[in-house]
Design a protein around this motif. Structure first.
Motif, PDB file in Angstrom:
ATOM      1  N   TYR A  39      -1.259   6.280 -43.324  1.00 40.40           N
ATOM      2  CA  TYR A  39      -1.422   6.622 -44.730  1.00 40.40           C
ATOM      3  C   TYR A  39      -0.311   7.565 -45.180  1.00 40.40           C
ATOM      4  O   TYR A  39       0.264   7.417 -46.260  1.00 40.40           O
ATOM      5  N   ASP A  42       2.765   5.784 -45.935  1.00 41.08           N
ATOM      6  CA  ASP A  42       2.708   5.110 -47.229  1.00 41.08           C
ATOM      7  C   ASP A  42       2.863   6.103 -48.377  1.00 41.08           C
ATOM      8  O   ASP A  42       3.543   5.848 -49.360  1.00 41.08           O
ATOM      9  N   ASN A  67       0.999   3.093 -52.051  1.00 44.96           N
ATOM     10  CA  ASN A  67       1.031   2.069 -51.008  1.00 44.96           C
ATOM     11  C   ASN A  67       2.303   1.250 -51.126  1.00 44.96           C
ATOM     12  O   ASN A  67       2.512   0.514 -52.094  1.00 44.96           O
ATOM     13  N   ARG A  69       3.321  -1.378 -49.558  1.00 44.79           N
ATOM     14  CA  ARG A  69       3.143  -2.832 -49.563  1.00 44.79           C
ATOM     15  C   ARG A  69       2.842  -3.345 -50.968  1.00 44.79           C
ATOM     16  O   ARG A  69       3.348  -4.387 -51.378  1.00 44.79           O
ATOM     17  N   GLU A 221      -5.572   3.546 -53.684  1.00 41.56           N
ATOM     18  CA  GLU A 221      -4.136   3.471 -53.436  1.00 41.56           C
ATOM     19  C   GLU A 221      -3.334   4.458 -54.287  1.00 41.56           C
ATOM     20  O   GLU A 221      -2.110   4.457 -54.240  1.00 41.56           O
TER      21      GLU A 221
END
Length: 376
Positions: A39, A42, A67, A69, A221
């Motif tokens: 985490y 990210d 995040n 991604r 997120e």
């Protein structure tokens, strides 16, 4: 291990159970640490800034998407080209900005918060992208945009509607806008005729643009997490748009979608609405209320008034009755009297508006301020 437990004394069994519990607890702890480290990778610099005291104001819609991604997916679905100028609104500390700078020729970022601008400028400079970024430190709703090819942005929730209006009805031409919006707002934007949640916002935006759902994004997120989930949508301006006065259209849809599930016939029989349209239409046709009724006396009439205004009231009421019959007659003759606005397509709504305008019935007060997309 189970076979061994069968041969153990109660004391030893308790010790063994304690040992197993410690193993499970240790395993869970290691698992939590691994998830936490992932985490933190990210979150990156934004989480550190949060811990270092950067105050994010939820009331201003300051929720940073962390995040990587999801950030990559947003840039990918936006189809950013190496020759594009991308407009980003509310870049915050630059999570999405950095991804856009890698893919585009340059980025124009509009950010009002001075603290965010300083962090963004330093972060971009540290990565060698300063020459590709232009920062406009102004209120995005009061700013004239330079030329751009795409919009890619995590939109502050509190300005979603006026900002979408500015994009789709503004003077800038662009290929598409990929926007991260509040999930409920996105659903309203995506609604179609016949859907239970079809609304004025959707009908106005889709008059000039196509809207496509891309993906949902969990509130987890973001830092800090908002109260609701978000969605990514793509808005693509239509190449050909109807030839209609925009303010007249917005006023017409405000009337129709104020009570969208009522029939048009029922809606236009309401006395208050009839009087409002009568006044607007009379003004647009260069006359005053009362002139439409040929039974009302003119300035050369020999009929004397008693001074209490009763004759004027009778004239006004008669006009309203005649005007209402004209409006209902238009709807009845063309098969729209029993139709509900929420069930009508754009072409049908445009046809109804055209019928009204040709008959001298208008909805927009040309002396008033411009209307927005969904407020009544």
């Amino acid at each position: 291990m189970i076979l061994r437990l069968k041969n153990q004394t109660p004391g030893k069994i308790n010790l063994t159970r304690s040992y197993l519990s410690s193993l499970v607890s240790r395993r869970d702890s290691h698992s939590h640490d691994r998830r936490r480290r992932g985490y933190e990778r990210d979150v990156g610099i934004e989480e550190k800034k949060e811990h270092d005291g950067l105050f994010l104001c939820k009331s201003k819609g300051q929720h940073l998407l962390t995040n990587t991604r999801i950030l990559d997916a947003i840039v990918r679905c936006s189809d950013v080209r190496p020759t594009d100028t991308v407009l980003e609104i509310g870049p915050g500390t630059g999570n999405l900005t950095m991804k856009l700078l890698e893919a585009a020729q340059d980025v124009v970022a509009v950010e009002l918060d001075k603290r965010m601008v300083e962090i963004l400028r330093k972060r971009v400079s540290d990565h060698g992208f300063a020459h590709k970024l232009t920062i406009i430190q102004k209120d995005v709703l009061k700013t004239d945009f330079p030329q751009f090819d795409l919009v890619v942005a995590n939109i502050p929730y509190n300005i979603s509607s006026p900002l979408v209006a500015k994009l789709v009805y503004g003077s800038n031409t662009f290929r598409s806008a990929t926007l991260l919006l509040q999930k409920e707002f996105s659903r309203r934007l995506l609604a179609n005729p016949g859907d239970s949640d079809f609304n004025r916002l959707a009908v106005n935006v889709k008059l000039v643009a196509d809207v496509k759902f891309v993906m949902d994004v969990s509130k987890r997120e973001f830092v800090p997490p908002p109260k609701v989930d978000s969605s990514v949508v793509m808005i693509t301006p239509k190449e050909i748009i109807p030839d209609v006065n925009v303010q007249e259209w917005l006023a017409f849809t405000r009337t129709c979608f104020g009570k969208k599930n009522k029939t048009l016939g029922s809606m236009f029989r309401q006395k208050k609405k009839v009087m409002e349209l009568l006044s607007l239409s009379a003004g647009r046709n260069g006359s005053k209320v009362g002139v439409m009724n040929q039974t009302c006396g003119d300035s050369d009439s020999d009929v004397e008034e008693d001074g209490d205004g009763k004759d004027d009231l009778l004239c006004l009421d008669t006009d309203a009755s005649m005007f209402k019959e004209r409006v209902i007659g238009i709807l009845r003759t063309n098969g729209f009297e029993e139709k509900r606005p929420s069930k009508l397509s754009h072409s049908e709504l445009l046809h109804v508006l055209s019928l009204f305008n040709r008959a001298g019935v208008f909805f927009h007060d040309i002396t008033s301020l411009p209307l927005d997309l969904h407020e009544s």
